[in-house]
Scaffold this active site. Structure first.
Site, PDB file in Angstrom:
ATOM      1  N   GLY A  11      52.557  53.943  81.905  1.00 60.05           N
ATOM      2  CA  GLY A  11      52.755  55.192  82.643  1.00 60.05           C
ATOM      3  C   GLY A  11      52.798  54.933  84.146  1.00 60.05           C
ATOM      4  NE  ARG A  72      53.366  55.301  77.677  1.00 64.54           N
ATOM      5  CZ  ARG A  72      52.326  55.202  78.514  1.00 64.54           C
ATOM      6  NH1 ARG A  72      51.705  54.053  78.650  1.00 64.54           N
ATOM      7  NH2 ARG A  72      51.921  56.239  79.218  1.00 64.54           N
ATOM      8  CG  ASP A 103      44.545  50.418  78.276  1.00 67.61           C
ATOM      9  OD1 ASP A 103      45.679  50.893  78.500  1.00 67.61           O
ATOM     10  OD2 ASP A 103      43.703  50.977  77.556  1.00 67.61           O
ATOM     11  CB  THR A 127      46.518  53.664  84.618  1.00 69.17           C
ATOM     12  OG1 THR A 127      46.203  54.832  83.821  1.00 69.17           O
ATOM     13  CG2 THR A 127      45.236  52.850  84.784  1.00 69.17           C
ATOM     14  CG  ASP A 129      44.809  57.382  81.935  1.00 69.39           C
ATOM     15  OD1 ASP A 129      45.213  58.487  82.337  1.00 69.39           O
ATOM     16  OD2 ASP A 129      45.369  56.743  81.024  1.00 69.39           O
ATOM     17  CG  ASP A 131      41.875  53.816  81.345  1.00 68.68           C
ATOM     18  OD1 ASP A 131      42.456  53.168  82.241  1.00 68.68           O
ATOM     19  OD2 ASP A 131      42.444  54.176  80.302  1.00 68.68           O
ATOM     20  NE  ARG A 173      46.439  56.030  77.400  1.00 72.89           N
ATOM     21  CZ  ARG A 173      47.644  56.064  76.846  1.00 72.89           C
ATOM     22  NH1 ARG A 173      47.772  56.233  75.565  1.00 72.89           N
ATOM     23  NH2 ARG A 173      48.725  55.908  77.584  1.00 72.89           N
TER      24      ARG A 173
HETATM   25  O1  F6P Z   1      48.039  56.500  80.888  1.00 75.50           O
HETATM   26  C1  F6P Z   1      48.573  57.481  81.718  1.00 75.50           C
HETATM   27  C2  F6P Z   1      48.892  58.711  80.917  1.00 75.50           C
HETATM   28  O2  F6P Z   1      49.450  59.684  81.787  1.00 75.50           O
HETATM   29  C3  F6P Z   1      47.729  59.315  80.123  1.00 75.50           C
HETATM   30  O3  F6P Z   1      46.868  60.087  80.926  1.00 75.50           O
HETATM   31  C4  F6P Z   1      48.459  60.087  79.059  1.00 75.50           C
HETATM   32  O4  F6P Z   1      47.669  60.229  77.912  1.00 75.50           O
HETATM   33  C5  F6P Z   1      49.667  59.216  78.792  1.00 75.50           C
HETATM   34  O5  F6P Z   1      49.855  58.400  79.931  1.00 75.50           O
HETATM   35  C6  F6P Z   1      50.953  59.948  78.498  1.00 75.50           C
HETATM   36  O6  F6P Z   1      51.921  59.010  78.203  1.00 75.50           O
HETATM   37  P1  F6P Z   1      53.472  59.319  78.122  1.00 75.50           P
HETATM   38  O7  F6P Z   1      53.979  59.595  79.512  1.00 75.50           O
HETATM   39  O8  F6P Z   1      54.086  58.094  77.553  1.00 75.50           O
HETATM   40  O9  F6P Z   1      53.619  60.524  77.264  1.00 75.50           O
END
Ligand code: F6P
Length: 325
Positions: A11, A72, A103, A127, A129, A131, A173
């Protein structure tokens, strides 16, 4: 080393661009060639790379997202994908890689580097998050929290005007970092976090106390990783019991990932990108550049990836309860 590459993966997070700028300029200052890889690990597999100069990163400090794009990438999890990526790096004469991400990105980098140790890898935590272990802050967390605060303030205006109860779902997350910080900043009446199970009957009791205390509006923040499900589920569970408020739900979603990075994220991105390149020049590999206290430190990727033992700040939660009476 003579040639390094940089990519952003997973992300996107505000602060990635200042970090890319720092990586490129620090490397060039130290007479290294720098290659930008587009779309994270996917670009490694697709050979989607270009030579970067100090001018490739001009005027990007204020840009959200990532000029290198991100993805991703599932194929990079396979041995075949990694082999293609390795061969592409070798063909370009690239000896080291800076990966900016979370991560998933670090897990990939560590596996890759164990398989192909002749390519050095250095991570930078990027990120929203917050985390990862080994750093107090990840790139994007501060900006995302400020974005959530801006949204919550606006929702408070309308909630107050209509005497409404809002359930607001925020990202993160499995981490409640954004939810807790934004909740304190905006005077949320309650915050549901993945790190702490709040019984629904307790939530109802505190919202009823708010009604009793003549609160004109209430805001409940639901972190997306909360065990009760999303904000709609929680609203459904509470609705019947809270009669005096009209109940509304808002999912803030991906707007939390965008926007110009805050001063904090611009500085953090610059510091960590700079440190990542110096680390590689000093022969480090399989490390992450992070911020501990006010010092930049290198931590092994293994440690950075340890189950994020985010200690719930009980004192902060208690404060939230007291300050929202
Ligand atoms: O890891 C960053 C994040 O924005 C999280 O907070 C969320 O759960 C996830 O990515 C959403 O991912 P995507 O943009 O692939 O839907």
């Amino acid at each position: 080393i003579k040639k390094i590459a940089v990519l952003t993966s997973g992300g996107d997070a505000p602060g990635m661009n200042p970090c890319i700028r720092a990586v490129v300029r620090t490397a060039i200052y130290h007479k290294l060639d720098v290659v930008g890889i587009r779309q994270g690990y996917q670009g490694l597999i697709d050979n989607n790379m270009y030579d970067m100069s100090p001018r490739s990163v001009s005027n990007i400090l204020d840009l959200g997202g990532t000029i290198l794009k991100t993805a991703r990438c599932l194929p990079f999890r396979t041995d075949e994908g990694m082999e293609i990526a390795y061969n592409n790096l070798k063909a370009q004469g690239i000896e080291a890689l800076v990966v900016i991400g979370g991560d998933g990105t670090f897990t990939g980098a560590l596996r890759f580097s164990k398989k192909y140790p002749d390519i050095a890898v250095m991570g930078v935590p990027g990120t929203i998050d917050n985390d990862l272990c080994g750093t107090d802050y990840t790139l994007g967390f501060d900006t995302a929290t400020n974005t959530v605060i801006e949204a919550l303030d606006k929702i408070r205006d309308t909630a107050d005007a209509h005497d409404r109860l809002f359930f607001i779902e925020v990202m993160g997350r499995d981490s409640g970092c954004i939810a807790l910080r934004a909740g304190i900043s905006c005077g949320a009446e309650a915050i549901l976090l993945p790190e702490k199970e709040t019984a629904i009957h307790e939530l109802i009791a505190s919202l009823k106390a708010g009604e009793h205390n003549k609160k004109s509006s209430s805001i409940v923040i639901v972190a997306e990783g909360d065990k009760h499900g999303g904000a709609y589920d929680v609203a459904q569970m509470v609705k019947e019991e809270i009669k005096n408020y009209d109940v509304k739900v808002t999912i803030l979603g991906h707007l939390q990932r965008g926007g110009s990075p805050s001063a904090f994220d611009r500085i953090l991105g610059s510091r960590l990108g700079y440190a990542a390149v110096l680390g590689l020049i000093n022969g480090e590999t399989q490390k992450m550049a992070g911020l501990k206290g006010n010092s930049v430190r290198l931590t092994s990727l293994e440690e950075a990836l340890m189950v994020h033992e985010y200690k719930l700040e009980e004192d902060l939660m208690q404060m939230v309860e007291i300050l929202s009476i």
